[in-house]
Design an enzyme around this catalytic site. Structure first.
Site, PDB file in Angstrom:
ATOM      1  N   HIS A   1       2.284 -10.074   1.671  1.00 41.38           N
ATOM      2  CA  HIS A   1       1.821  -9.233   0.574  1.00 41.38           C
ATOM      3  C   HIS A   1       2.979  -8.375   0.092  1.00 41.38           C
ATOM      4  O   HIS A   1       3.737  -7.812   0.884  1.00 41.38           O
ATOM      5  CB  HIS A   1       0.655  -8.354   1.047  1.00 41.38           C
TER       6      HIS A   1
ATOM      7  N   CYS B   1      -5.728  -6.185  -0.960  1.00 47.74           N
ATOM      8  CA  CYS B   1      -4.489  -6.958  -0.976  1.00 47.74           C
ATOM      9  C   CYS B   1      -4.516  -8.125  -0.005  1.00 47.74           C
ATOM     10  O   CYS B   1      -3.633  -8.991  -0.051  1.00 47.74           O
ATOM     11  CB  CYS B   1      -3.307  -6.040  -0.667  1.00 47.74           C
TER      12      CYS B   1
ATOM     13  N   ASN C   1       3.464  -4.161  -6.948  1.00 49.36           N
ATOM     14  CA  ASN C   1       2.406  -4.563  -6.020  1.00 49.36           C
ATOM     15  C   ASN C   1       1.206  -5.001  -6.855  1.00 49.36           C
ATOM     16  O   ASN C   1       0.541  -4.175  -7.473  1.00 49.36           O
ATOM     17  CB  ASN C   1       2.050  -3.384  -5.118  1.00 49.36           C
TER      18      ASN C   1
END
Length: 333
Positions: free
Chosen positions: A258, A123, A289
């Site tokens: 993020h 990520c 996500n």
């Protein structure tokens, strides 16, 4: 063959010139996810803030999604594919060890001959890509395309209550090019390898060869461990990035972290002491996500909605598997 480039003498700095995004067609709400796990829409919303996510169809490959996002970013930058001198792809869901998906992306958009390589930093990968792109432009000139693209649905165990409801698919891209004024700040990045097992692949690929019939490798995550690390450590990293760039909290227009969890984002915002006027990206609510794609998708979302404006100063903060992190300030395109 691409020409050799050198940095223009009148543009010694770098900035993000354009951003683009692609979101898969299929919207998956929490009720659909809960068909496979013992959970509920209310629980998922309260724990993560996620209402829905996008999952890619068979025709929405990494290359296809990246192509759409990249073309939009190049057009937004006022450039043509021939102006792209390098392609960097941040992804860890490219299920072929070789070749890099970045080379396919370059071919798809018509930037053939440009070098391309992939970054596997989970990520945090997209911000790593922006940092490398900025360095490349300062060293050699040209315009570097950075694409974050993931098909997280390919590596999910839909029966795993710790991960099945969190992740989505998509692609986001930016073009980094030369600038007469500073547009991308110094990087603050690193990794805590002692906690590398907090986010991991369930088994190595060769397990499938050694144990025929073994379930396909899937993503595993120690959610509480990652939550604690992100909440307590990433606010410090954000502060260091602002300090390195000489940016005061009051000068910040947008915070684009993020998109891991709304509770993490809110906790970091409080820990940093962000003023109320700073736009905080929360694209996770409808995108889930999306790992390496989450920051460029969130950037495109706040700009297209008017929540942030071109020329504003943003803090980009990525963190995840490794446990890796990277933060940098950037002027919004």
């Amino acid at each position: 063959m691409k020409a050799e480039f050198r940095p223009p003498a009148d543009a010694p700095y770098t900035r993000i010139l354009g951003v683009g995004a692609y979101r898969p067609r299929r919207v998956v709400d929490n009720a659909e996810v809960c068909r496979h796990i013992d959970s509920s829409d209310a629980w998922i919303r309260s724990r993560t803030g996620i209402v829905s996510r996008r999952w890619a169809g068979p025709d929405e490959t990494l290359g296809v999604m990246a192509e759409h996002a990249a073309n939009k970013a190049v057009a937004a930058a006022g450039l043509s594919p021939a102006d792209i001198t390098c392609v960097i792809a941040a992804t860890f869901t490219h299920l072929m060890q070789t070749p890099a998906i970045a080379t396919e992306i370059a071919h798809r958009i018509g930037a053939g001959g440009a070098p391309g390589f992939d970054i596997s930093a989970g990520c945090a990968g997209f911000v790593h890509g922006v940092v490398l792109a900025s360095d490349a432009v300062r060293a050699r000139g040209g315009n570097v395309l950075v694409v974050g693209v993931e098909r997280m649905s390919d590596i999910l165990d839909l029966t795993d209550r710790s991960t099945a409801f969190i992740f989505g698919d998509g692609a986001g891209a930016v073009v980094v090019g030369p600038s007469r004024t500073p547009g991308i700040g110094p990087a603050v990045w690193g990794a805590d390898g002692s906690q590398a097992d907090a986010i991991r692949q369930s088994v190595p690929w060769d397990t499938l060869k050694k144990e025929p019939g073994h379930p396909f490798p899937a993503l595993r995550q120690d959610g509480q461990r990652v939550f604690r690390w992100a909440v307590y450590e990433m606010a410090k990293v954000a502060g260091r990035a602002l300090e390195a760039a000489g940016v005061e909290l009051g000068e910040l227009d947008a915070f684009i972290p993020h998109q891991a969890n709304v509770r993490i984002i809110d906790s970091m915002t409080r820990s940093m002491g962000l003023p109320a006027g700073v736009t905080v990206a929360k694209d996770i609510v409808t995108s889930g996500n999306t790992s390496g794609a989450s920051i460029p998708l969130a950037m495109e979302a706040v700009l297209s909605s008017g929540a942030a404006v071109s020329g504003g100063t943003a803090l980009l903060l990525g963190y995840g598997a490794g446990l890796s992190y990277a933060a940098v300030t950037a002027v919004l395109p």
